[in-house]
Write a protein that holds these residues in place. Structure first.
Motif, PDB file in Angstrom:
ATOM      1  N   UNK A   9     -20.193  -5.834  -5.810  1.00  0.00           N
ATOM      2  CA  UNK A   9     -18.877  -6.312  -6.258  1.00  0.00           C
ATOM      3  C   UNK A   9     -18.844  -7.839  -6.262  1.00  0.00           C
ATOM      4  N   UNK A  10     -18.177  -8.418  -7.233  1.00  0.00           N
ATOM      5  CA  UNK A  10     -18.062  -9.882  -7.265  1.00  0.00           C
ATOM      6  C   UNK A  10     -17.377 -10.463  -6.026  1.00  0.00           C
ATOM      7  N   UNK A  11     -16.437  -9.693  -5.462  1.00  0.00           N
ATOM      8  CA  UNK A  11     -15.684 -10.189  -4.309  1.00  0.00           C
ATOM      9  C   UNK A  11     -15.838  -9.235  -3.129  1.00  0.00           C
ATOM     10  N   UNK A  12     -16.133  -9.797  -1.977  1.00  0.00           N
ATOM     11  CA  UNK A  12     -16.286  -8.999  -0.757  1.00  0.00           C
ATOM     12  C   UNK A  12     -14.928  -8.875  -0.071  1.00  0.00           C
ATOM     13  N   UNK A  13     -14.243  -7.794  -0.365  1.00  0.00           N
ATOM     14  CA  UNK A  13     -12.927  -7.535   0.227  1.00  0.00           C
ATOM     15  C   UNK A  13     -13.047  -6.346   1.161  1.00  0.00           C
ATOM     16  N   UNK A  14     -12.597  -6.518   2.356  1.00  0.00           N
ATOM     17  CA  UNK A  14     -12.717  -5.471   3.365  1.00  0.00           C
ATOM     18  C   UNK A  14     -11.786  -4.297   3.063  1.00  0.00           C
ATOM     19  N   UNK A  15     -12.331  -3.081   3.101  1.00  0.00           N
ATOM     20  CA  UNK A  15     -11.490  -1.891   2.953  1.00  0.00           C
ATOM     21  C   UNK A  15     -10.505  -1.791   4.121  1.00  0.00           C
ATOM     22  N   UNK A  16     -10.946  -2.235   5.277  1.00  0.00           N
ATOM     23  CA  UNK A  16     -10.070  -2.214   6.455  1.00  0.00           C
ATOM     24  C   UNK A  16      -8.851  -3.102   6.227  1.00  0.00           C
ATOM     25  N   UNK A  17      -9.066  -4.262   5.597  1.00  0.00           N
ATOM     26  CA  UNK A  17      -7.949  -5.171   5.309  1.00  0.00           C
ATOM     27  C   UNK A  17      -6.932  -4.495   4.392  1.00  0.00           C
ATOM     28  N   UNK A  18      -7.414  -3.797   3.372  1.00  0.00           N
ATOM     29  CA  UNK A  18      -6.512  -3.115   2.445  1.00  0.00           C
ATOM     30  C   UNK A  18      -5.721  -2.028   3.171  1.00  0.00           C
ATOM     31  N   UNK A  19      -6.386  -1.305   4.062  1.00  0.00           N
ATOM     32  CA  UNK A  19      -5.694  -0.243   4.794  1.00  0.00           C
ATOM     33  C   UNK A  19      -4.655  -0.828   5.743  1.00  0.00           C
ATOM     34  N   UNK A  20      -4.996  -1.906   6.431  1.00  0.00           N
ATOM     35  CA  UNK A  20      -4.031  -2.552   7.331  1.00  0.00           C
ATOM     36  C   UNK A  20      -2.837  -3.099   6.542  1.00  0.00           C
ATOM     37  N   UNK A  21      -3.105  -3.599   5.348  1.00  0.00           N
ATOM     38  CA  UNK A  21      -2.010  -4.085   4.502  1.00  0.00           C
ATOM     39  C   UNK A  21      -1.104  -2.927   4.085  1.00  0.00           C
ATOM     40  N   UNK A  22      -1.711  -1.780   3.773  1.00  0.00           N
ATOM     41  CA  UNK A  22      -0.909  -0.591   3.442  1.00  0.00           C
ATOM     42  C   UNK A  22      -0.010  -0.196   4.603  1.00  0.00           C
ATOM     43  N   UNK A  82      15.850 -10.823  -7.189  1.00  0.00           N
ATOM     44  CA  UNK A  82      14.691 -10.454  -6.386  1.00  0.00           C
ATOM     45  C   UNK A  82      13.627  -9.882  -7.312  1.00  0.00           C
ATOM     46  N   UNK A  83      12.382 -10.135  -6.995  1.00  0.00           N
ATOM     47  CA  UNK A  83      11.273  -9.570  -7.753  1.00  0.00           C
ATOM     48  C   UNK A  83      10.581  -8.508  -6.916  1.00  0.00           C
ATOM     49  N   UNK A  84      10.644  -7.249  -7.345  1.00  0.00           N
ATOM     50  CA  UNK A  84      10.085  -6.148  -6.577  1.00  0.00           C
ATOM     51  C   UNK A  84       8.762  -5.711  -7.204  1.00  0.00           C
ATOM     52  N   UNK A  85       7.628  -5.977  -6.536  1.00  0.00           N
ATOM     53  CA  UNK A  85       6.340  -5.516  -7.064  1.00  0.00           C
ATOM     54  C   UNK A  85       6.172  -4.009  -6.843  1.00  0.00           C
ATOM     55  N   UNK A  86       5.188  -3.427  -7.500  1.00  0.00           N
ATOM     56  CA  UNK A  86       4.846  -2.031  -7.245  1.00  0.00           C
ATOM     57  C   UNK A  86       4.274  -1.895  -5.837  1.00  0.00           C
ATOM     58  N   UNK A  87       4.182  -0.669  -5.348  1.00  0.00           N
ATOM     59  CA  UNK A  87       3.637  -0.439  -4.007  1.00  0.00           C
ATOM     60  C   UNK A  87       2.211  -0.961  -3.914  1.00  0.00           C
ATOM     61  N   UNK A  88       1.369  -0.622  -4.909  1.00  0.00           N
ATOM     62  CA  UNK A  88      -0.019  -1.096  -4.894  1.00  0.00           C
ATOM     63  C   UNK A  88      -0.077  -2.613  -4.899  1.00  0.00           C
ATOM     64  N   UNK A  89       0.789  -3.231  -5.693  1.00  0.00           N
ATOM     65  CA  UNK A  89       0.829  -4.694  -5.761  1.00  0.00           C
ATOM     66  C   UNK A  89       1.239  -5.281  -4.412  1.00  0.00           C
ATOM     67  N   UNK A  90       2.215  -4.657  -3.755  1.00  0.00           N
ATOM     68  CA  UNK A  90       2.646  -5.148  -2.444  1.00  0.00           C
ATOM     69  C   UNK A  90       1.505  -5.066  -1.430  1.00  0.00           C
TER      70      UNK A  90
END
Length: 424
Positions: A9-22, A82-90
Motif C-alpha cells: 500500500x502507498x500509505x502505512x495506516x494501522x488497522x488498529x488506528x481505524x478500529x480505535x477511531x470507530x 453544521x457539516x455532518x460527514x458519513x459514518x465512514x468519513x467520521x
C-alpha cells in the motif's frame, strides 16, 4: 512458477488506528450523513466496512462524499450550518485527529480550552472569573463566521509543521474541499472553512488559532492574559486605553489570516463591582454560555457587596425555559410522577452539571419553574387538587420531603415552596 507478491500500500495506516477511531465515533453517536447510513447500519457489516475504509485510505483512493448540511439555531438569532460527514468519513477523520492531537496537544497554549482533553468550557469560565477580579477591563472577542472563513492554504501549511505523513495531509485537504450538500440536494463547493460537525475540524481549528492568535498574543501582549474557547475569547486588560489598543491589534492580526472580528459581538467591557467606580456603558458580556455581570455577593462577615460574576447566560436561560415549555408537563396527566422524573432528569442534570457551577442561585430560580409545571400536572391528575392551587403546592411539597431525590432539580435545591415545613 512465479508467486505474485502482495501489493504494498502507498500509505502505512494501522488497522488498529481505524478500529480505535470507530470505537470513538460509536461512543460519540451522531447522525447519519448524506448516505443516510446510521452507526447501527454501519455495524451490520462492521468488519467489511472497516476493511473497505482502511483499504481505500491506505491505497490513496479514498475520496470523501459531500458533507450533509444541517441548519441549527444560533444563540440569539439566525442559524449556523453544521457539516455532518458519513459514518465512514467520521471514522477516517477521527483517525487523523487522534494522530494530530498526540503531536500538537503538548504545544498548545494553556488558555486554549476548546475541544481539548483535560480542559473544558467550565475551566475557561472559572479562569475568566478569576482574571476579571484582577483586571478592570476585558475585550470580548468573537470571530465572525470562523469555521466558514479559515483559509485552506494557510491551514494546510500550519498542519504540515506537525506531521510528515503524506496520507494525513492528503486526506485533510480532501476533507477541507469536500462539497456541502443542502437539504434540497444542492451541492455547494467550498474553497475555505472547516465545517463544524466534522471530527477533524476541532483539532484543525485549534492548530490554526494556535498560530494565528495564541502564540502571537503570548509574544505580542505577554501581560494580557486571555481565555479562548474555539472562536470565542476574552482578553483581560488593566485600562480602557489598553483594551482599545489590544482590540485594534487583534483585528489587524486576524485580518492577515483571512478572519474578521464580529463588529457587533466584539466589545470592550468594564468589570464593574463595589470597588470599581468608572461609569461605562458596557458592563455585561457572555462567554461559553455564561453571562458575566455585576451581581450581589456576601463576604465571610455576612456583608453584601457587588462582585463581577458569571451565571447561566441570559440566552441559555431563555432556551432552557423554551425547552421546559416544550415538555408540556402540565398536560401529561397520563404519566406518573416517576415517569415525569425519568423523562426530564437526564436533561435537567446536564443543565445542573454545566450551569450550576457558578452562581447557582440563578439556576435554582429558573428550575423552580418545573415545580410550577408539576403543580399544574397534579391539579389535572387528581380531582381533589383541582379546586385549590395551594393544596396542590402542599401536596407536591410533601412528595419532595418523602422523596427528595426523585427529581434532579430537587436534589440541586430547587424544591417546591413549603417543602421545609410540614403541611398543617
Amino acid at each position: 512458477m512465479n508467486v505474485q507478491k502482495p501489493k504494498v500500500k502507498p500509505f502505512a495506516i494501522s488497522k488498529k488506528l481505524i478500529f480505535e477511531a470507530y470505537e470513538k465515533v460509536k461512543a460519540n453517536k451522531g447522525a447519519a450523513g448524506v448516505d443516510k447510513q446510521s452507526i447501527a447500519a454501519f455495524e451490520e457489516n462492521l468488519k467489511d466496512n472497516l476493511y473497505l475504509l482502511w483499504n481505500r485510505m491506505s491505497s490513496g483512493c479514498y475520496f470523501p462524499p459531500p458533507v450533509k448540511a444541517v441548519e441549527v439555531p444560533k444563540k440569539g438569532q439566525g442559524t449556523r450550518t453544521l457539516g455532518i460527514p458519513t459514518v465512514a468519513d467520521r471514522i477516517g477523520q477521527t483517525a487523523v485527529a487522534m494522530l494530530l492531537e498526540k503531536e500538537v496537544e503538548p504545544l498548545f497554549h494553556p488558555d486554549s480550552y476548546g475541544y481539548r482533553p483535560q480542559r473544558s468550557a467550565l475551566d475557561a469560565v472559572g479562569m475568566c472569573r478569576q482574571r476579571c477580579w484582577k483586571n478592570d477591563w476585558i475585550v470580548d472577542l468573537d470571530i465572525k463566521a470562523f469555521f466558514d472563513s479559515v483559509p485552506h492554504d494557510q491551514l494546510l501549511d500550519m498542519v504540515s509543521r506537525h506531521t510528515d505523513q503524506r496520507w494525513v495531509m492528503l486526506y485533510i485537504e480532501r476533507w477541507l474541499k469536500a462539497p456541502m450538500q443542502r437539504a434540497s440536494g444542492t451541492i455547494t463547493a467550498r474553497d475555505r472553512g472547516t465545517p463544524q460537525g466534522s471530527a477533524v475540524s476541532p483539532v484543525l481549528a485549534n492548530i490554526f488559532m494556535h498560530y494565528a492568535f495564541d502564540t502571537w498574543m503570548a509574544e505580542r501582549f505577554p501581560t494580557v492574559p486571555f481565555e479562548r474557547y474555539a472562536d470565542d475569547g476574552v482578553a483581560h486588560c488593566k485600562s480602557e486605553q489598553q483594551a482599545n489598543h489590544v482590540k485594534s491589534e487583534i483585528a489587524k492580526r486576524l485580518a492577515a489570516f483571512g478572519l474578521e472580528l464580529h463588529p457587533d459581538k466584539t466589545k470592550i467591557v468594564y468589570c464593574k463591582d463595589s470597588n470599581r467606580k468608572v461609569d461605562h456603558e458596557t458592563i455585561v458580556f457572555d462567554f461559553c454560555n455564561y453571562t458575566f455581570r455585576p451581581r450581589m455577593a456576601k463576604n465571610r462577615n455576612g456583608q453584601y457587596f457587588t462582585a463581577f460574576l458569571p451565571a447561566i447566560g441570559d440566552e441559555a436561560a431563555k432556551a432552557k425555559k423554551a425547552d421546559m415549555r416544550a415538555w408540556k408537563i402540565g398536560r401529561s396527566s397520563d404519566k406518573s410522577l416517576s415517569e415525569l422524573a425519568a423523562m426530564i432528569n437526564i436533561v435537567v442534570q446536564g443543565w445542573i452539571n454545566y450551569y450550576g457551577k457558578f452562581y447557582p442561585s440563578i439556576l435554582v430560580q429558573m428550575l423552580k419553574r418545573i415545580n410550577t409545571m408539576l403543580v399544574k400536572w397534579a391539579r389535572r391528575k387528581y380531582k381533589r387538587l383541582r379546586t385549590s392551587r395551594r393544596r396542590a403546592e402542599k401536596w407536591l411539597a410533601n412528595v419532595a420531603r418523602r422523596e427528595p431525590n426523585l427529581f434532579a432539580h430537587w436534589r440541586f435545591g430547587a424544591r417546591p415552596n413549603g417543602w421545609a415545613t410540614r403541611a398543617g
